[in-house]
Design a protein around this motif. Structure first.
Motif, mmCIF file in Angstrom:
data_model
loop_
_atom_site.group_PDB
_atom_site.id
_atom_site.type_symbol
_atom_site.label_atom_id
_atom_site.label_comp_id
_atom_site.label_asym_id
_atom_site.label_seq_id
_atom_site.Cartn_x
_atom_site.Cartn_y
_atom_site.Cartn_z
ATOM 1 N N VAL A 1 0.840 -1.198 0.000
ATOM 2 C CA VAL A 1 0.000 0.000 0.000
ATOM 3 C C VAL A 1 0.879 1.253 0.000
ATOM 4 N N SER A 2 2.010 1.191 0.719
ATOM 5 C CA SER A 2 2.956 2.316 0.693
ATOM 6 C C SER A 2 3.432 2.577 -0.732
ATOM 7 N N MET A 3 3.679 1.485 -1.470
ATOM 8 C CA MET A 3 4.088 1.629 -2.873
ATOM 9 C C MET A 3 2.997 2.325 -3.688
ATOM 10 N N PHE A 4 1.729 1.989 -3.414
ATOM 11 C CA PHE A 4 0.632 2.670 -4.107
ATOM 12 C C PHE A 4 0.722 4.173 -3.912
ATOM 13 N N TYR A 5 0.973 4.593 -2.667
ATOM 14 C CA TYR A 5 1.046 6.027 -2.384
ATOM 15 C C TYR A 5 2.201 6.682 -3.135
ATOM 16 N N ALA B 1 7.625 18.823 5.676
ATOM 17 C CA ALA B 1 6.618 18.728 6.731
ATOM 18 C C ALA B 1 6.001 17.331 6.772
ATOM 19 N N SER B 2 5.771 16.742 5.602
ATOM 20 C CA SER B 2 5.194 15.393 5.559
ATOM 21 C C SER B 2 6.168 14.371 6.129
ATOM 22 N N ILE B 3 7.461 14.547 5.865
ATOM 23 C CA ILE B 3 8.477 13.639 6.415
ATOM 24 C C ILE B 3 8.530 13.773 7.936
ATOM 25 N N ALA B 4 8.471 15.006 8.419
ATOM 26 C CA ALA B 4 8.482 15.242 9.868
ATOM 27 C C ALA B 4 7.289 14.569 10.530
ATOM 28 N N PHE C 1 3.901 11.298 3.810
ATOM 29 C CA PHE C 1 5.285 11.424 3.342
ATOM 30 C C PHE C 1 5.577 10.490 2.178
ATOM 31 N N LEU C 2 4.881 9.360 2.115
ATOM 32 C CA LEU C 2 5.062 8.428 1.001
ATOM 33 C C LEU C 2 4.539 9.041 -0.293
ATOM 34 N N PHE C 3 3.356 9.614 -0.221
ATOM 35 C CA PHE C 3 2.759 10.278 -1.387
ATOM 36 C C PHE C 3 3.611 11.471 -1.814
ATOM 37 N N ARG D 1 10.910 1.662 10.148
ATOM 38 C CA ARG D 1 9.983 2.443 9.314
ATOM 39 C C ARG D 1 10.753 3.285 8.305
ATOM 40 N N VAL D 2 11.831 3.889 8.763
ATOM 41 C CA VAL D 2 12.639 4.733 7.885
ATOM 42 C C VAL D 2 13.319 3.888 6.808
ATOM 43 N N ILE D 3 13.938 2.796 7.215
ATOM 44 C CA ILE D 3 14.708 1.962 6.284
ATOM 45 C C ILE D 3 13.806 1.331 5.228
ATOM 46 N N LEU D 4 12.691 0.743 5.656
ATOM 47 C CA LEU D 4 11.817 0.052 4.703
ATOM 48 C C LEU D 4 11.078 1.042 3.802
ATOM 49 N N SER D 5 10.686 2.189 4.353
ATOM 50 C CA SER D 5 10.030 3.207 3.522
ATOM 51 C C SER D 5 10.998 3.736 2.477
ATOM 52 N N PHE D 6 12.240 3.983 2.902
ATOM 53 C CA PHE D 6 13.240 4.487 1.964
ATOM 54 C C PHE D 6 13.541 3.450 0.886
ATOM 55 N N SER D 7 13.566 2.165 1.259
ATOM 56 C CA SER D 7 13.822 1.129 0.258
ATOM 57 C C SER D 7 12.695 1.077 -0.771
ATOM 58 N N CYS D 8 11.454 1.262 -0.323
ATOM 59 C CA CYS D 8 10.321 1.315 -1.257
ATOM 60 C C CYS D 8 10.461 2.514 -2.199
ATOM 61 N N MET D 9 10.820 3.665 -1.626
ATOM 62 C CA MET D 9 10.987 4.874 -2.416
ATOM 63 C C MET D 9 12.097 4.685 -3.452
ATOM 64 N N ALA D 10 13.212 4.085 -3.019
ATOM 65 C CA ALA D 10 14.342 3.878 -3.922
ATOM 66 C C ALA D 10 13.991 2.881 -5.019
ATOM 67 N N PHE D 11 13.188 1.868 -4.683
ATOM 68 C CA PHE D 11 12.800 0.883 -5.702
ATOM 69 C C PHE D 11 11.936 1.536 -6.772
ATOM 70 N N VAL D 12 10.949 2.314 -6.347
ATOM 71 C CA VAL D 12 10.098 3.019 -7.307
ATOM 72 C C VAL D 12 10.937 3.978 -8.143
#
Length: 361
Positions: free
Chosen positions: A45-49, A168-171, A202-204, A253-264
């Motif tokens: 779902v994070s990837m969707f965002y 702000a969204s990252i914070a 922050f994902l979106f 949360r930071v590591i896995l979210s960043f890995s999703c962002m980097a993959f996209v």
């Protein structure tokens, strides 16, 4: 602009991942965070965002300059989201009614909750007041769709608006991961906090940042492949164990979210192509991803109940539900989603013309 098909393929694969995660967990029990499927159950779902933000950033940045542009954007979103959501919501309510009647119970729906769902306002009012499985993320998306055009409109006045909104969204995301969510309490007990749209924003906005600022890296093959490979390995093999709360809090949360962002990002920059047969299959998954995501719980409710009535068991029912969902999604996409999207474009075009005429007069 031309569609980036590889991003559509990823959407489709993530919708399949959510469906499989639900079917496995419903038939065999909870899937822990140590399993890849457990991670995907949360981060698909994070990837969707991220993908949503990236797509909208590419299409709309610099093109939302007036109230008419905002209206056109929202019209297209309404025609894209509401028809299928209404279909699934209505079907779910009908199934709940039938279940109550067959079980000899009174059907006492929460009318305000139903109103919030038909209006898709629950994301703004009470993110946990969704009626159908998975619908919480659509409520979040509606909040994001309300925020994005305002940010883009304000960005005309200052180039700092978008970076400030992203920061702000990252914070906000860090605040939820570090303070609002308790890593010692199961995620299910904190679900209403987790699904707060400001925990997901922050994902979106990260996806928007990729679309707006990522052009210099596009087409750099070696860098893109390295980014894809490294992020894939981190996501799959980063060591975590236990309830899924551990992957949505703290450093994880930071590591896995960043890995999703980097993959996209790597997929967007590389934009790989596929031969005809795989592209056709992946293209179907990508086109029907919204239907697969929203329809699979409804389909399973019917198919599994029928399977158990026939004495075949839940596992057979969930297995059959995969194929039934794909078939239903093909029909829904071609005969509901696609016509509604085309209608939305036409209505938005008329709205834009009238808006320009009003400005001139």
């Amino acid at each position: 602009m031309k569609r980036i098909e590889s991003l559509d393929y990823l959407r489709g694969l993530m919708a399949l991942a959510v469906m499989i995660y639900h079917y496995v967990s419903w038939s065999t029990g909870p899937v822990g965070s140590e399993h890849l499927l457990g991670k995907l159950g949360i981060y698909a779902v994070s990837m969707f965002y991220i993908l949503s933000g990236l797509s909208l950033g590419l299409v709309y940045y610099g093109k939302i300059n007036t109230a008419t542009d905002v209206g056109s954007f929202l019209i297209k979103r309404v025609f894209r989201i509401f028809p299928l959501f209404w279909l699934v919501l209505t079907t779910s309510i009908c199934l709940s009614y039938l279940s109550s009647v067959m079980g000899g119970k009174a059907f006492e729906p929460d009318l305000f909750k139903i109103f919030l769902n038909y209006s898709l306002l629950f994301g703004f009012v009470d993110p946990a007041a969704y009626f159908t499985v998975g619908a919480w993320s659509i409520g979040n998306e509606m909040v994001f769709y309300a925020i994005l055009p305002v940010v883009f409109l304000l960005s005309r006045r200052s180039a700092f608006i978008l970076p400030v909104a992203i920061a702000a969204s990252i914070a906000a995301g860090i605040y939820f991961a570090a303070y609002s969510l308790n890593a010692g309490v199961p995620l299910v007990e904190q679900w209403s906090t987790y699904i707060n749209p400001f925990n997901q924003l922050f994902l979106f906005m990260g996806g928007v940042a990729l679309g707006v600022y990522g052009h210099p890296l596009k087409g750099k093959r070696i860098s893109s492949i390295t980014m894809l490979s490294a992020s894939f390995l981190v996501f799959c093999f980063y060591p975590v164990v236990g309830d899924t709360i551990v992957i949505v809090t703290g450093a994880e949360r930071v590591i896995l979210s960043f890995s999703c962002m980097a993959f996209v990002a790597g997929l967007y920059f590389l934009n790989p192509t596929f031969s005809a047969a795989p592209a056709k299959v992946l293209g179907f998954f990508g086109s029907a991803c919204y239907s697969i995501y929203l329809m699979h719980p409804v389909v399973a409710k019917v198919v599994v109940a029928l399977s158990e009535k026939l004495g075949l068991g839940a596992v057979v029912g969930y297995t059959a539900s995969v194929f039934v969902t794909l078939g239903v999604s093909w029909v829904v996409f071609n005969y509901l989603e696609k016509p509604m999207m085309n209608a939305g474009k036409k209505v938005a075009s008329i709205f834009e013309r009238k808006g320009r005429v009003a400005i001139l007069t």
